[in-house]
Scaffold this motif. Structure first.
Motif, short mmCIF file in Angstrom:
data_model
loop_
_atom_site.label_atom_id
_atom_site.label_comp_id
_atom_site.label_asym_id
_atom_site.label_seq_id
_atom_site.Cartn_x
_atom_site.Cartn_y
_atom_site.Cartn_z
N HIS A 244 22.87 9.09 -13.09
CA HIS A 244 22.87 10.18 -14.06
C HIS A 244 23.15 11.52 -13.37
N THR A 245 22.61 11.70 -12.16
CA THR A 245 22.92 12.93 -11.42
C THR A 245 24.41 12.97 -11.06
N LEU A 246 24.97 11.83 -10.70
CA LEU A 246 26.40 11.79 -10.38
C LEU A 246 27.25 12.15 -11.60
N GLY A 247 26.78 11.78 -12.77
CA GLY A 247 27.49 12.16 -13.99
C GLY A 247 27.50 13.67 -14.17
N GLU A 248 26.38 14.30 -13.89
CA GLU A 248 26.28 15.77 -13.97
C GLU A 248 27.21 16.43 -12.94
N LEU A 249 27.21 15.89 -11.72
CA LEU A 249 28.04 16.46 -10.65
C LEU A 249 29.54 16.26 -10.91
N THR A 250 29.85 15.17 -11.58
CA THR A 250 31.26 14.92 -11.94
C THR A 250 31.79 16.08 -12.79
N GLN A 251 31.00 16.50 -13.74
CA GLN A 251 31.44 17.59 -14.62
C GLN A 251 31.52 18.91 -13.84
N THR A 252 30.57 19.13 -12.92
CA THR A 252 30.59 20.36 -12.12
C THR A 252 31.85 20.42 -11.28
N ALA A 253 32.18 19.32 -10.63
CA ALA A 253 33.37 19.30 -9.76
C ALA A 253 34.64 19.50 -10.57
N ARG A 254 34.76 18.80 -11.67
CA ARG A 254 35.97 18.93 -12.50
C ARG A 254 36.14 20.37 -12.96
N ALA A 255 35.04 21.00 -13.35
CA ALA A 255 35.12 22.37 -13.85
C ALA A 255 35.63 23.33 -12.78
N ARG A 256 35.48 22.95 -11.51
CA ARG A 256 35.95 23.80 -10.42
C ARG A 256 37.27 23.29 -9.84
N GLY A 257 37.94 22.41 -10.59
CA GLY A 257 39.28 21.96 -10.21
C GLY A 257 39.31 20.88 -9.16
N VAL A 258 38.17 20.24 -8.91
CA VAL A 258 38.09 19.23 -7.85
C VAL A 258 38.25 17.82 -8.44
N GLN A 259 39.10 17.02 -7.80
CA GLN A 259 39.25 15.63 -8.21
C GLN A 259 37.99 14.84 -7.80
N VAL A 260 37.56 13.95 -8.68
CA VAL A 260 36.29 13.24 -8.46
C VAL A 260 36.45 11.74 -8.68
N MET A 261 35.88 10.97 -7.76
CA MET A 261 35.60 9.56 -8.06
C MET A 261 34.14 9.30 -7.73
N VAL A 262 33.64 8.19 -8.23
CA VAL A 262 32.21 7.89 -8.13
C VAL A 262 32.03 6.52 -7.46
N GLU A 263 31.09 6.46 -6.52
CA GLU A 263 30.87 5.22 -5.79
C GLU A 263 29.75 4.39 -6.42
N GLY A 264 29.90 3.07 -6.24
CA GLY A 264 28.91 2.18 -6.84
C GLY A 264 28.53 1.04 -5.92
N PRO A 265 27.56 0.24 -6.39
CA PRO A 265 26.95 -0.78 -5.53
C PRO A 265 27.95 -1.89 -5.22
N GLY A 266 27.61 -2.61 -4.26
CA GLY A 266 26.51 -2.79 -3.30
C GLY A 266 26.15 -4.30 -3.34
N HIS A 267 25.05 -4.56 -3.96
CA HIS A 267 24.55 -5.93 -4.16
C HIS A 267 24.20 -6.04 -5.65
N VAL A 268 24.91 -6.89 -6.37
CA VAL A 268 24.73 -7.00 -7.83
C VAL A 268 24.90 -8.46 -8.26
N PRO A 269 23.96 -9.03 -8.99
CA PRO A 269 24.18 -10.38 -9.51
C PRO A 269 25.45 -10.41 -10.37
N LEU A 270 26.13 -11.52 -10.34
CA LEU A 270 27.43 -11.62 -11.01
C LEU A 270 27.36 -11.21 -12.48
N ASP A 271 26.28 -11.55 -13.14
CA ASP A 271 26.18 -11.26 -14.57
C ASP A 271 25.92 -9.79 -14.86
N GLN A 272 25.68 -8.97 -13.81
CA GLN A 272 25.44 -7.53 -14.01
C GLN A 272 26.60 -6.65 -13.53
#
Ligand code: SF4
Length: 499
Positions: A244-272
């Motif tokens: 949720h914090t990364l979602g907030e920061l995504t908007q902050t970066a975009r508003a300042r003209g910065v390209q953004v991608m978001v990183e994710g996990p890691g270790h996750v059961p196949l069904d998730q």
């Protein structure tokens, strides 16, 4: 001072840049479509103008799935030459981007050499270098961390992982975890917040950081410092609080003209896995999702490239835009050249399988061309089209009765008498070339060529993306000659020279 507009700012202004033109050609898409995806924040083009050897790539769910390879020095292997060899292996075997995660040796020199040679975007995790520069006396400081980020941006790094989403109030959420905090950046920042009692400076000063990123068009990759390190911790409160914090920061970066991608996990059961992608897309407003693996089981030390490629395939099909490879040495040791090769093969397969399922333009052409060559017993073409041509050729030759034979109508798997494709072709009335005694070198030209000329792969503009990676990375970017850099300002001091 030459001011750089980011790809996002150009896109917002309705402009199509040379980089957009270039990646559109590589993806068999319209440049306007690329621009619109960038403008919407659904795609990024990591493209620091100071990285002069770069051939740009676009990362977004509407485009071919990208694969990142990690290289970098450690105390066990710290030479620049060793890192360059890994870079060459990564490029040769099809990495779309590379992250220099060096933590030992002359980090600036290693990075300079990698940037000088790499035709693919280069990413870093600056907190590693900031931590490496600390001493027992002064510890990690905010100024040092920000200095490293500025230096790396000036040097030409195309994207940086910034763990700005891990907050002091999140740390207690990890206390019940089975494996705690497993991100290196996350663990360093958690320790710093515990010791100082202060908030994560990357979060507090994020707008200042964005101004540095915008100045050099560095794409920010919002790191997941609280990613789960085992199936038991997947999708827990800590992971989602940070997201949720990364979602907030995504908007902050975009508003300042910065390209953004978001990183994710890691270790996750196949069904998730798909659920994780969907949550990120929803919370981070469609920002490109860059996943590490994920591993779908924890039981496979020594085979984690396979355990994670399964999750990576699922993630890519669900919409992840870039896959960070995991090697067979994960959790065990630093990967060597052969490990890089095998992990890249696994991840190229994962990415391509998802691209075929998604129907990306031209993706299936590769499969169809290889299948055609297989049915025609065109071994040379099969090897050429294989994800790892040298490996395919080597395995074919190892057990073939006549060694490295290029035109036999069988291989040693079924043997000449039981080769189903040969029997089937003969059944269909192809010229009889012998029921049981055929040997390599007696292939029938009429049979072998009965569908010759029908492959659509060579005529497809998308082939550059979807063909085997070998040789598809141009050493010199066709647009790099026109680049301008903020470092071209003659009045600006050269910080590296001073030091
Ligand atoms: S021998 Fe079997 S595996 Fe080999 S080409 Fe023929 S059908 Fe395929």
């Amino acid at each position: 001072m030459v001011m750089v507009k980011t790809q996002l700012q150009h896109a917002h202004d309705g402009e199509i840049t040379e980089a957009m033109e270039r990646v559109a050609k590589r993806e068999n898409r319209e440049a306007a479509m690329v621009r619109d995806q960038v403008a919407a924040g659904r795609a990024v083009i990591p493209n620091n103008p100071a990285h002069e050897s770069l051939d740009p790539a676009v990362i977004g769910r509407e485009f071919a799935t990208k694969v990142n390879a990690n290289i970098g020095s450690s105390r066990a292997a710290e030479t620049t030459d060793a890192q360059l060899q890994k870079l060459r292996t990564a490029v040769q075997f099809g990495a779309d981007t590379v992250m220099d995660l060096s933590t030992a040796g002359d980090l600036r020199a290693i990075r300079a050499a990698v940037l000088s040679e790499s035709p693919i975007p280069v990413g870093t995790v600056p907190i590693y270098e900031a931590q490496e520069r600390t001493t027992a006396a002064d510890g990690l400081t905010t100024d040092r961390l920000f200095d490293v980020i500025r230096e790396q941006a000036r040097q030409g790094v195309d994207y940086m992982t910034i763990h700005a989403g891990i907050l002091a109030e999140h740390l207690s959420l990890t206390h019940e975890r089975q494996t705690g905090i497993v991100s290196r950046g996350g663990s360093i920042l958690a320790r710093w917040m515990d010791r100082t009692g202060r908030q994560n400076p990357l979060y507090n000063e994020f707008e200042t950081l964005c101004d540095v990123f915008a100045k050099h068009d560095v794409t920010v990759s919002l790191g997941d410092g609280l990613r789960p390190g085992c199936l038991a911790d997947a999708g827990d409160e800590a992971q989602l609080a940070e997201l949720h914090t990364l979602g907030e920061l995504t908007q902050t970066a975009r508003a300042r003209g910065v390209q953004v991608m978001v990183e994710g996990p890691g270790h996750v059961p196949l069904d998730q896995v798909a659920w994780n992608v969907e949550r990120e897309q929803e919370i981070c407003d469609g920002a490109p999702f860059y996943v590490l693996g994920p591993l779908v089981t924890d039981i496979a030390p020594g085979y984690d490239h396979i355990a994670s490629a399964i999750g990576a395939t699922q993630a890519a099909q669900a919409g992840a835009a870039m896959l960070c490879y995991v090697t067979s040495k994960e959790h065990l040791g630093i990967p060597e050249t052969e490990d890089v090769r095998e992990a890249l093969a696994a991840y190229r397969i994962a990415a391509h399988a998802a691209d075929v399922a998604a129907g990306h333009p031209g993706a299936r052409d590769w499969d169809d061309a290889l299948s055609q060559a297989r049915y025609e017993f065109d071994w040379s073409r099969q090897f050429e089209l294989a994800v790892d041509p040298a490996r395919a050729r080597e395995y074919h030759s190892q057990t073939h009765p006549n060694g490295d034979v290029g035109d036999g109508r069988f291989c040693s798997m079924c043997g000449v008498e039981f080769c189903a494709m040969r029997i089937d072709q003969d059944r269909q009335g192809q010229p009889d070339i012998g029921e049981t005694n055929e040997t390599a070198g007696q292939a029938d030209a009429g049979t072998a060529n009965h569908r010759a000329g029908e492959s659509i792969l060579p005529d497809t503009d998308a082939a550059e993306v979807n063909r085997p990676p070998i040789g598809t990375q141009e050493r010199i970017c066709p647009i790099s000659a026109n680049r301008t850099s903020p470092d071209e300002d003659p009045e600006k001091p050269d910080q590296f020279a001073e030091e």
